[in-house]
Write an enzyme that holds these catalytic residues in place. Sequence first.
Site, PDB file in Angstrom:
ATOM      1  N   GLU A  85     -10.698 -39.715   0.666  1.00  0.00           N
ATOM      2  CA  GLU A  85     -12.105 -39.688   1.075  1.00  0.00           C
ATOM      3  C   GLU A  85     -12.697 -41.073   1.319  1.00  0.00           C
ATOM      4  OE1 GLU A  85     -10.795 -37.667  -1.174  1.00  0.00           O
ATOM      5  OE2 GLU A  85     -11.266 -35.655  -0.423  1.00  0.00           O
ATOM      6  N   HIS A 154     -16.515 -27.956  -7.199  1.00  0.00           N
ATOM      7  CA  HIS A 154     -16.641 -27.585  -5.788  1.00  0.00           C
ATOM      8  C   HIS A 154     -17.951 -26.857  -5.510  1.00  0.00           C
ATOM      9  CE1 HIS A 154     -12.332 -28.461  -5.758  1.00  0.00           C
ATOM     10  NE2 HIS A 154     -12.270 -28.259  -4.459  1.00  0.00           N
TER      11      HIS A 154
END
Lengths: 350, 322
Positions: A85, A154
């Site tokens: 990321e 998440h």
Amino acid sequence: MNNPQQVVTPPQSGTSSIKTMREAINEALHQEMERDPTVIVMGEEVSGGAGCQGQDDAYGGVFGLTKGLMPKFGRERVIDTPISESAIIGAAAGAANTGLRPVAELMFFDFIGVCFDQIFNQAAKFRYMFGGKARTPMVIRGTVGAGLRAGAQHSSMLHPVVVHTPGLKVVIPSNAYDAKGLLIAAIRDDDPVIFLEHKLLYDTKCEVPDEPYVIPFGEAAFTREGSDATIVAIGAMVPRANAVADKLAQEGIHVDVIDPRTLAPLDDEAIIESVEVSGRLVIVDEAHERCSLAADISSIVAEKAFHALRAPIRKVTAPHTPVPFSPVLEDAYMPSEDRIEQAVRDVLGA
Amino acid sequence: MSYSPEFLLESYRTMKTIRLFEERVIKEFEAGNIPGFVHAYDGQEAVAVGVCMNLTDKDVIGSTHRGHGHCIAKGCDVVGMMKEIMGKAGGLCKGKGGSMHIADFDKGMLGANAIVGGGPPLCNGAALSAKTLGTKDVAVSFSGDGSSNQGTVAEALNLAVVLKLPHVFMFENNGYGEGTGADYAVGSGDVAGRAGAYGMPSAKMDGIDFFAVYEATREAVERARRGEGPTALEADVVRFDGHFIGDPQLYRAKGEIKQLRADRDCLKHFRARVTGEGWLSDAQLDEIDESVTALVEKAAAEGLAAPQPDISELYTDVYISY
């Protein structure tokens, strides 16, 4: 507030059709990539299948948001990345500085934890640190929110973290129509924009024009109208607030439901104007209460419209806990229609 | 290999400018004329200049907290830099960046970076722009031995290989990450070798040797321009000063700095080489010394005389539109 111009209505000209938010976002990406060759899309499995023997475009993003882009625009502009990321966001920021308009997908926005430096220390600060010389026209898309039994890592609503950061714009649509217009605006914007998509909304539908259009940032939408109370709701909380408003309307209680649509900039004027009339405010925010948008909006109203308040402000938020996995616990975690309704009744009864 | 006198004179002028600029910055800092934290680059000049002599204004670099040398080597105006470092109006970033955040996009200088390992991921982006737009430009990220221990750099190395980006990673190994030795903190002791593990060609060189840096970079830059992907370079350099100006450097061996200044000074090395080869005369170099001295004097004087930023500047440049 009666402000018909701000009620969400599809444009009168051109063709339109019923689309899901997923389809609307996908269409916006297609149309902007078509329009502007400097727009690129990058992230994990934005196409899928790179280096594999099977199908290309196997994923089109884990939620299918970027489906069909790679076959149309090629791997040079629709870039599958490693699961890295910091590298994704850093490359997007550097590319934005040097002539591209990247749309970087962070998949689950919870993953800012492993690239936050590239967002808040780099992209967000370039313009200011470098004395107004840097342009960083990038969009970071990511899914937010609970409700899919996805567990603590998440499911977060982390918009307060990015709203707090100067240099970032923060967008969170509540319906397909807004999602398309806001995403096109985000891609054309010259500043870094965080575009947050609530995963519970991807399959919600409404009438969406086929052609491209832009919804300007900083303009809230009134999704319901009424002068008895004001509900400000964010993201997936908007449909819940609407449902509560519709139920109360059957009892003759009419409330404004305000969807800010962009949290930075925030249309605080629309909220204040509504509260000036209703005198009663409920804010529904799926973030944890401390330092949430609910807390922020509450303080703005307390400072700027204290005289208009006829009841204490009520915040309906998630508790100060991580998102639990158990469906029973997760449902209790999220602000429910019942809690929103109770909060409205509380401010009306005060 | 032969070099034109113009090339050699320009290279020397730039290295000397960095040296005298940094010595003046140290002096002004000690006099209380520079706020904040400053990290001096003197001693590492051959790397910044050896790299940037291979680049055009359209090529871009990313830099570090120790970035003044990279700025000067990439062509940033030293008067604007001095004003910036002093936090004054008229600075390259209006006094809002400071020593650790100088940038000049017109010169392809994408910014000093106060986050160790912050720059390489961004330079991947600049390289991605060059690749996507087909410009043949390259990006060079300067970072240090310390940055090679950061996850951001590991990710950037891998992505550069995966996307075959025109990006040269220049690791300046000055032996110290702040106050900790690279011998201790770089587990393998081999920064360039780490890049190799990601599938990237790499080379090591003596970073006080301008010509070694120049030639290694030339090869890497040509490779990048040909579309053959990234290269990692590791230059063995010396840090003449502390991590920051004012660092008592108690962690360094007694006499170490004195020894380095005597034996490992890249400017002395350059002068000996070019005069020894008969490429330039001492008189030519002395003349440059004089003009650079005057330039740095002017930068310092203008920096000191520059007005403070207007308070209204506090609020500008956060967004392009809001």
